[in-house]
Scaffold this active site. Sequence first.
Site, PDB file in Angstrom:
ATOM      1  N   GLN A   1      -7.903  19.904   8.205  1.00 32.62           N
ATOM      2  CA  GLN A   1      -6.740  18.866   8.413  1.00 32.62           C
ATOM      3  C   GLN A   1      -7.255  17.504   8.909  1.00 32.62           C
ATOM      4  O   GLN A   1      -8.346  17.362   9.407  1.00 32.62           O
ATOM      5  CB  GLN A   1      -6.005  19.441   9.761  1.00 32.62           C
ATOM      6  CG  GLN A   1      -5.530  21.018   9.546  1.00 32.62           C
ATOM      7  CD  GLN A   1      -4.056  20.834   8.781  1.00 32.62           C
ATOM      8  OE1 GLN A   1      -3.539  19.846   8.846  1.00 32.62           O
ATOM      9  NE2 GLN A   1      -3.685  21.985   8.531  1.00 32.62           N
TER      10      GLN A   1
ATOM     11  N   CYS B   1       0.970  -1.094  -0.007  1.00 31.11           N
ATOM     12  CA  CYS B   1      -0.010   0.000  -0.107  1.00 31.11           C
ATOM     13  C   CYS B   1       0.977   1.268  -0.058  1.00 31.11           C
ATOM     14  O   CYS B   1       1.938   1.134   0.683  1.00 31.11           O
ATOM     15  CB  CYS B   1      -1.005  -0.033   1.400  1.00 31.11           C
ATOM     16  SG  CYS B   1      -1.957   1.508   1.457  1.00 31.11           S
TER      17      CYS B   1
ATOM     18  N   CYS C   1       1.177   3.980   4.054  1.00 30.00           N
ATOM     19  CA  CYS C   1       2.244   3.802   5.085  1.00 30.00           C
ATOM     20  C   CYS C   1       3.596   3.447   4.525  1.00 30.00           C
ATOM     21  O   CYS C   1       3.652   2.525   3.865  1.00 30.00           O
ATOM     22  CB  CYS C   1       1.697   2.793   6.088  1.00 30.00           C
ATOM     23  SG  CYS C   1       0.162   3.388   6.989  1.00 30.00           S
TER      24      CYS C   1
ATOM     25  N   CYS D   1       3.892  21.354   5.817  1.00 32.83           N
ATOM     26  CA  CYS D   1       3.711  20.084   5.744  1.00 32.83           C
ATOM     27  C   CYS D   1       4.624  19.529   4.855  1.00 32.83           C
ATOM     28  O   CYS D   1       4.745  18.262   4.621  1.00 32.83           O
ATOM     29  CB  CYS D   1       2.285  19.554   5.161  1.00 32.83           C
ATOM     30  SG  CYS D   1       1.876  20.394   3.581  1.00 32.83           S
TER      31      CYS D   1
HETATM   32  N1  SAH Z   1      -4.466  26.759   7.313  1.00 35.75           N
HETATM   33  C1  SAH Z   1      -5.579  25.872   6.827  1.00 35.75           C
HETATM   34  C2  SAH Z   1      -5.097  25.404   5.193  1.00 35.75           C
HETATM   35  C3  SAH Z   1      -3.727  24.877   4.949  1.00 35.75           C
HETATM   36  S1  SAH Z   1      -3.963  23.923   3.525  1.00 35.75           S
HETATM   37  C4  SAH Z   1      -5.891  24.672   7.832  1.00 35.75           C
HETATM   38  O1  SAH Z   1      -5.115  24.382   8.456  1.00 35.75           O
HETATM   39  O2  SAH Z   1      -6.818  24.117   7.472  1.00 35.75           O
HETATM   40  C5  SAH Z   1      -3.219  25.092   2.413  1.00 35.75           C
HETATM   41  C6  SAH Z   1      -4.262  25.988   1.869  1.00 35.75           C
HETATM   42  O3  SAH Z   1      -3.788  26.615   0.678  1.00 35.75           O
HETATM   43  C7  SAH Z   1      -5.656  24.941   1.066  1.00 35.75           C
HETATM   44  O4  SAH Z   1      -6.708  25.296   1.529  1.00 35.75           O
HETATM   45  C8  SAH Z   1      -5.211  25.371  -0.551  1.00 35.75           C
HETATM   46  O5  SAH Z   1      -6.515  25.482  -1.158  1.00 35.75           O
HETATM   47  C9  SAH Z   1      -4.546  26.856  -0.350  1.00 35.75           C
HETATM   48  N2  SAH Z   1      -3.897  27.422  -1.462  1.00 35.75           N
HETATM   49  C10 SAH Z   1      -3.145  26.434  -2.243  1.00 35.75           C
HETATM   50  N3  SAH Z   1      -2.323  27.329  -2.933  1.00 35.75           N
HETATM   51  C11 SAH Z   1      -2.522  28.695  -2.697  1.00 35.75           C
HETATM   52  C12 SAH Z   1      -2.111  29.856  -3.079  1.00 35.75           C
HETATM   53  N4  SAH Z   1      -1.092  30.058  -4.158  1.00 35.75           N
HETATM   54  N5  SAH Z   1      -2.663  31.070  -2.470  1.00 35.75           N
HETATM   55  C13 SAH Z   1      -3.615  31.051  -1.484  1.00 35.75           C
HETATM   56  N6  SAH Z   1      -4.022  29.682  -1.187  1.00 35.75           N
HETATM   57  C14 SAH Z   1      -3.640  28.679  -1.554  1.00 35.75           C
END
Ligand code: SAH
Length: 495
Positions: free
Chosen positions: A314, A79, A82, A449
């Site tokens: 998340q 898979c 993991c 991340c």
């Molecule tokens: N801080 C939030 C989301 C983090 S994930 C949380 O913790 O839930 C990253 C986010 O960035 C996603 O929602 C994605 O849609 C957005 N994103 C991706 N590229 C982007 C860009 N160039 N400008 C602004 N937002 C963006």
Amino acid sequence: MEYQKNDLVTVTIEDMGNEGEGIGKVNGFTLFVKDAVLGDTVEARIVKNKKNYAYARLEKVVTPSPFRVTPACAYHRQCGGCQLQALSYQKQLEFKQKKIRDNLIRIGGFSPEYIDAKMEPVIGMEEPFHYRNKAQYPVGTDREGNVITGFYAGRTHSIIANTDCCLGASKNKDILEIILDYMRTCHVSAYNEITGEGLIRHILIRTGFTSKEIMVCLVINRNRTGSPKGNKNREYLPRQNELIQRLAEIENMTSVSVSINTERNNVIMGKEIHTLWGSPVISDTIHVRDMQKEGYPFTGKELTFHISPLSFYQVNPVQTEKLYSLALEYAGLTGRETVWDLYCGIGTISLFLASNAKKVYGVEVVLQAVEDARENAKRNGICNAQFFLGKAEEVLPEFYEKAGKDFDSAADMLHPDVIVVDPPRKGCDEACLQTMLQMQPERIVYVSCDCATLARDLKVLCDGGYELKKVRGVDQFGMTVHVETVCLLSKLGVK
Ligand code: SAH
């Protein structure tokens, strides 16, 4: 010594690469052995040969490492989900700590001593299984033509039939079995990526860990079917009600929907969502925790969010509370600050910040997420958060250009006290970083991340007048090689 493809070698694993592969040396020749664990002595067969190194397949563990454990899942090697199940959880955390440290040194250009002085120990999970609130299962057929669902094998699109993933919610199995049984008895076809035919492509299941609410969304390959135009009973799925009735019997089922995706691509969800039963969203509550106290107890503050099938949320809600609380702590807010939250999604971090700040400005590229963010602010009675739709690397520079010329009143926005960023894996765009530097906030909190792109971006920020003050990993993804990192930077000369 030269090795040939298919040669069998015995090697002791002395290190692990960033993708979790075991690394060992024989006669100065480096071997990368997937599924071998730090401390193992293994027999491995060479599969790909390069000049100074080779990739090898684990054939037999000769002497198991003291850190080797029995994996919970029988499919852990095939898979793609993991990579670290055979490694003890404590060692997984050490692996992640080292991964962050190594990237900051190698890519970020920081000295080991500097990083060791700034880095706090990674925050591990209490229960590293069944932590995910979201799973997306591809649907297909096996060689005999039976419908199956499970997960993609590593780096491929062949499906390993498995309805019982040990990272997901235990109830997912019952839900998947109901859907598979419905497909068999009602002769509903699975999508075939090669021919583009067949109906059901993916099954999305989301669970609100605090609310217990469950959402099921079937991604299907065509629009309404069956009855003639104008008939109100037209259905998205054959004998739709039989499926709905059975799903509705599952305790806490809250939302059943379909997502229409007729595109021939790798994107899982289609843009169009239709609720078939129940609510279009599920809710979940996130509590603020005190990161200075043992066990990170709740502070009593909490926020509730509505989550729709297309919004980012998340995946590990327990660790998310620690991640957000740490970001909040690093932001060091007193109630008087102006804050930008870039890549804000449905406004989760923004709203956490807003309860301690004068004003928060969020930027997010997905329209539905911005709409969710505005709704979530209202729902939680928060009036000091404003959200902008667009790419951070466009919204921020445009705003800085324009506001810089036109308004004095935008001074707070132009020079905020804190900027928080939480970009996707590819990190921040250069134009975004440069505008952040021009805005000269006192503090920058970087939530990441992917610690490789984090390290690259920290280098730009530190070359531009910022100092790295704190770094801490939060394990959101036990059993995998992924880890979240939170960093605090402050403007040089500011305490
Ligand atoms: N801080 C939030 C989301 C983090 S994930 C949380 O913790 O839930 C990253 C986010 O960035 C996603 O929602 C994605 O849609 C957005 N994103 C991706 N590229 C982007 C860009 N160039 N400008 C602004 N937002 C963006």
